[in-house]
Design a protein around this motif. Structure first.
Motif, PDB file in Angstrom:
ATOM      1  N   GLU A 101       0.811  -1.320  -0.045  1.00  0.00           N
ATOM      2  CA  GLU A 101       0.062   0.182  -0.049  1.00  0.00           C
ATOM      3  C   GLU A 101       0.802   1.040  -0.046  1.00  0.00           C
ATOM      4  N   TYR A 102       1.901   1.262   0.739  1.00  0.00           N
ATOM      5  CA  TYR A 102       2.840   2.291   0.904  1.00  0.00           C
ATOM      6  C   TYR A 102       3.487   2.467  -0.413  1.00  0.00           C
ATOM      7  N   ILE A 103       3.913   1.460  -1.164  1.00  0.00           N
ATOM      8  CA  ILE A 103       4.553   1.789  -2.509  1.00  0.00           C
ATOM      9  C   ILE A 103       3.436   2.254  -3.358  1.00  0.00           C
ATOM     10  N   LYS A 104       2.409   1.660  -3.481  1.00  0.00           N
ATOM     11  CA  LYS A 104       1.378   2.401  -4.338  1.00  0.00           C
ATOM     12  C   LYS A 104       0.884   3.608  -4.201  1.00  0.00           C
ATOM     13  N   LEU A 105       0.890   4.206  -2.779  1.00  0.00           N
ATOM     14  CA  LEU A 105       0.622   5.543  -2.556  1.00  0.00           C
ATOM     15  C   LEU A 105       1.841   6.570  -3.020  1.00  0.00           C
ATOM     16  N   GLN A 106       3.146   5.808  -2.704  1.00  0.00           N
ATOM     17  CA  GLN A 106       4.370   6.402  -3.357  1.00  0.00           C
ATOM     18  C   GLN A 106       4.381   6.931  -4.814  1.00  0.00           C
ATOM     19  N   LYS A 107       3.945   5.618  -5.311  1.00  0.00           N
ATOM     20  CA  LYS A 107       3.896   5.807  -6.955  1.00  0.00           C
ATOM     21  C   LYS A 107       2.885   7.003  -7.263  1.00  0.00           C
ATOM     22  N   GLN A 108       1.751   7.104  -6.488  1.00  0.00           N
ATOM     23  CA  GLN A 108       0.774   7.807  -6.950  1.00  0.00           C
ATOM     24  C   GLN A 108       1.133   9.418  -6.531  1.00  0.00           C
ATOM     25  N   LEU A 109       1.677   9.463  -5.543  1.00  0.00           N
ATOM     26  CA  LEU A 109       2.444  10.856  -5.156  1.00  0.00           C
ATOM     27  C   LEU A 109       3.189  11.301  -6.148  1.00  0.00           C
TER      28      LEU A 109
END
Length: 140
Positions: A101-109
């Motif tokens: 989830e953190y990696i996904k959010l980082q990519k999204q950001l």
């Protein structure tokens, strides 16, 4: 933590429980069986033979009881170990899902920072920064 405490309590109490059980069963067996043999048989030579036989029976019975007690103890330890392993597996799965989830959010950001959400084109400032860094690399 609770499972660890249960294992500790179980292993701490086991020797005491085994010894107490053995002592109580042994004392009761000796007192009752000696009196019963003495009441039934009055002959001393037969009494000696029967008490020896009685001792062997006692050893066989208490050995079987001890074996069953230790088997039950071993099964409970295995069950607790299985529960602890399952709990650790669940904790690892939760951690992995949080990391994902953190990696996904980082990519999204990063996407929000670098690209316009409506047009999906790079931001002008991002484009200029990129060009500047490329120029610095080619002309030091």
């Amino acid at each position: 933590m609770a499972l660890t405490m249960n294992i500790h309590t179980l292993t701490k109490d086991l020797p005491r429980r085994i010894v107490l059980s053995y002592a109580v069963i042994g004392a009761v067996w000796i007192l009752i069986s000696d009196q019963a043999i003495e009441t039934i048989i009055g002959n001393y030579s037969q009494f000696t033979y029967l008490t020896t036989f009685k001792g062997l029976i006692f050893m066989a019975i208490t050995s079987l009881l001890l074996y069953q007690l230790l088997q039950k103890y071993q099964r409970s330890l295995q069950e607790m170990n299985h529960k602890m392993a399952s709990k650790k597996t669940m904790q690892l799965l939760i951690i992995l899902s949080k990391i994902t989830e953190y990696i996904k959010l980082q990519k999204q950001l990063r996407s929000y920072i670098e690209y316009d959400s409506l047009t999906k084109l790079p931001w002008r400032s991002f484009l200029l920064d990129k060009l500047e860094s490329l120029l610095k690399q080619t002309h030091p």
